[in-house]
Design a protein around this motif. Structure first.
Motif, mmCIF file in Angstrom:
data_model
loop_
_atom_site.group_PDB
_atom_site.id
_atom_site.type_symbol
_atom_site.label_atom_id
_atom_site.label_comp_id
_atom_site.label_asym_id
_atom_site.label_seq_id
_atom_site.Cartn_x
_atom_site.Cartn_y
_atom_site.Cartn_z
ATOM 1 N N VAL A 247 0.866 -1.171 0.000
ATOM 2 C CA VAL A 247 0.000 0.000 0.000
ATOM 3 C C VAL A 247 0.906 1.225 0.000
ATOM 4 N N TYR A 248 0.655 2.116 -0.930
ATOM 5 C CA TYR A 248 1.482 3.309 -1.074
ATOM 6 C C TYR A 248 0.750 4.521 -0.501
ATOM 7 N N TYR A 249 1.485 5.283 0.286
ATOM 8 C CA TYR A 249 0.940 6.460 0.953
ATOM 9 C C TYR A 249 1.723 7.701 0.556
ATOM 10 N N CYS A 250 1.023 8.811 0.419
ATOM 11 C CA CYS A 250 1.724 10.081 0.325
ATOM 12 C C CYS A 250 1.563 10.802 1.662
ATOM 13 N N ALA A 251 2.493 11.686 1.919
ATOM 14 C CA ALA A 251 2.516 12.389 3.189
ATOM 15 C C ALA A 251 3.065 13.791 2.997
ATOM 16 N N ALA A 252 2.647 14.693 3.858
ATOM 17 C CA ALA A 252 3.093 16.087 3.800
ATOM 18 C C ALA A 252 3.768 16.463 5.107
ATOM 19 N N GLY A 253 4.874 17.175 5.000
ATOM 20 C CA GLY A 253 5.588 17.595 6.196
ATOM 21 C C GLY A 253 6.382 18.858 5.953
ATOM 22 N N LEU A 254 7.140 19.242 6.962
ATOM 23 C CA LEU A 254 7.874 20.505 6.904
ATOM 24 C C LEU A 254 9.379 20.298 6.896
ATOM 25 N N THR A 255 9.823 19.066 6.657
ATOM 26 C CA THR A 255 11.258 18.762 6.595
ATOM 27 C C THR A 255 11.582 18.098 5.270
ATOM 28 N N PHE A 256 12.475 18.688 4.501
ATOM 29 C CA PHE A 256 12.804 18.090 3.215
ATOM 30 C C PHE A 256 13.621 16.814 3.390
ATOM 31 N N GLY A 257 13.260 15.823 2.584
ATOM 32 C CA GLY A 257 14.041 14.600 2.554
ATOM 33 C C GLY A 257 13.846 13.707 3.754
ATOM 34 N N ALA A 258 12.833 13.993 4.544
ATOM 35 C CA ALA A 258 12.582 13.178 5.732
ATOM 36 C C ALA A 258 12.259 11.751 5.319
ATOM 37 N N THR A 259 12.885 10.805 5.984
ATOM 38 C CA THR A 259 12.682 9.395 5.646
ATOM 39 C C THR A 259 11.933 8.634 6.723
ATOM 40 N N ARG A 260 11.611 9.282 7.797
ATOM 41 C CA ARG A 260 10.892 8.639 8.888
ATOM 42 C C ARG A 260 9.446 9.105 8.923
ATOM 43 N N SER A 261 8.555 8.177 9.145
ATOM 44 C CA SER A 261 7.128 8.483 9.134
ATOM 45 C C SER A 261 6.782 9.609 10.094
ATOM 46 N N ARG A 262 7.420 9.625 11.235
ATOM 47 C CA ARG A 262 7.034 10.594 12.276
ATOM 48 C C ARG A 262 7.386 12.024 11.892
ATOM 49 N N GLU A 263 8.153 12.188 10.832
ATOM 50 C CA GLU A 263 8.526 13.532 10.397
ATOM 51 C C GLU A 263 7.486 14.146 9.461
ATOM 52 N N TYR A 264 6.439 13.398 9.162
ATOM 53 C CA TYR A 264 5.370 13.908 8.320
ATOM 54 C C TYR A 264 4.114 14.120 9.155
ATOM 55 N N ASP A 265 3.396 15.165 8.813
ATOM 56 C CA ASP A 265 2.256 15.578 9.622
ATOM 57 C C ASP A 265 0.917 15.094 9.084
ATOM 58 N N TRP B 177 -1.243 12.514 6.209
ATOM 59 C CA TRP B 177 -1.160 11.278 5.436
ATOM 60 C C TRP B 177 -2.440 11.039 4.653
ATOM 61 N N GLY B 178 -2.268 10.417 3.493
ATOM 62 C CA GLY B 178 -3.419 9.941 2.752
ATOM 63 C C GLY B 178 -3.838 8.575 3.249
ATOM 64 N N GLN B 179 -4.865 8.035 2.631
ATOM 65 C CA GLN B 179 -5.419 6.752 3.076
ATOM 66 C C GLN B 179 -4.711 5.565 2.412
ATOM 67 N N GLY B 180 -3.934 5.834 1.397
ATOM 68 C CA GLY B 180 -3.176 4.776 0.739
ATOM 69 C C GLY B 180 -3.864 4.220 -0.491
ATOM 70 N N THR B 181 -3.055 3.685 -1.396
ATOM 71 C CA THR B 181 -3.561 3.026 -2.591
ATOM 72 C C THR B 181 -2.761 1.745 -2.802
ATOM 73 N N GLN B 182 -3.447 0.671 -3.116
ATOM 74 C CA GLN B 182 -2.806 -0.632 -3.225
ATOM 75 C C GLN B 182 -2.136 -0.805 -4.579
ATOM 76 N N VAL B 183 -0.890 -1.236 -4.539
ATOM 77 C CA VAL B 183 -0.155 -1.615 -5.747
ATOM 78 C C VAL B 183 0.227 -3.078 -5.606
ATOM 79 N N THR B 184 -0.183 -3.873 -6.567
ATOM 80 C CA THR B 184 0.143 -5.289 -6.560
ATOM 81 C C THR B 184 0.860 -5.638 -7.855
ATOM 82 N N VAL B 185 2.046 -6.214 -7.724
ATOM 83 C CA VAL B 185 2.850 -6.587 -8.878
ATOM 84 C C VAL B 185 2.957 -8.104 -8.911
#
Length: 123
Positions: free
Chosen positions: A93-111, A113-121
């Motif tokens: 499941v892929y999520y987009c997120a918005a935050g105030l820190t560029f290049g943040a790689t940790r979930s907690r750094e984003y304020d 979140w979307g609900q997610g969209t499923q990608v199945t390969v």
């Protein structure tokens, strides 16, 4: 508040491409750095990509570097994730997120979140 809605997920075969979109509403979209994360069943949410407010700078996880491209259109309040050469291990499941820190790689750094969209390969 920022509301985020992902779209574009689906079922594809290995080697195919898929483009995800994340539409934002609410507070000024261009004021936020954006990130993409994914979560596979039984695994923790992991960082995929991040993009700067203007879109000129991006950061990628090693696992997707060279295959995925993040971009954004601030006039449309939308961020994109172009995924090429998809592999079965990209299934999540892929999520987009918005935050105030560029290049943040940790979930907690984003304020926000979307609900997610499923990608199945399928392999």
């Amino acid at each position: 508040q920022v509301q985020l809605v992902e779209s574009g997920g689906g079922l594809v075969q290995a080697g195919d491409s898929l483009s995800l979109s994340c539409a934002a509403s609410g507070r000024t979209f261009s004021g936020y750095y954006m990130g993409w994360f994914r979560q596979a069943p039984g695994k923790e949410r992991e960082f995929v990509a991040a993009i700067s407010r203007g879109g000129s700078n991006t950061v990628y996880a090693d696992s997707v570097k060279g295959r995925f491209t993040a971009s954004r259109d601030n006039a449309k309040n939308t961020v994109y994730l172009q995924m090429n050469s998809l592999k079965s291990e990209d299934t999540a499941v892929y999520y987009c997120a918005a935050g105030l820190t560029f290049g943040a790689t940790r979930s907690r750094e984003y304020d926000y979140w979307g609900q997610g969209t499923q990608v199945t390969v399928s392999s």
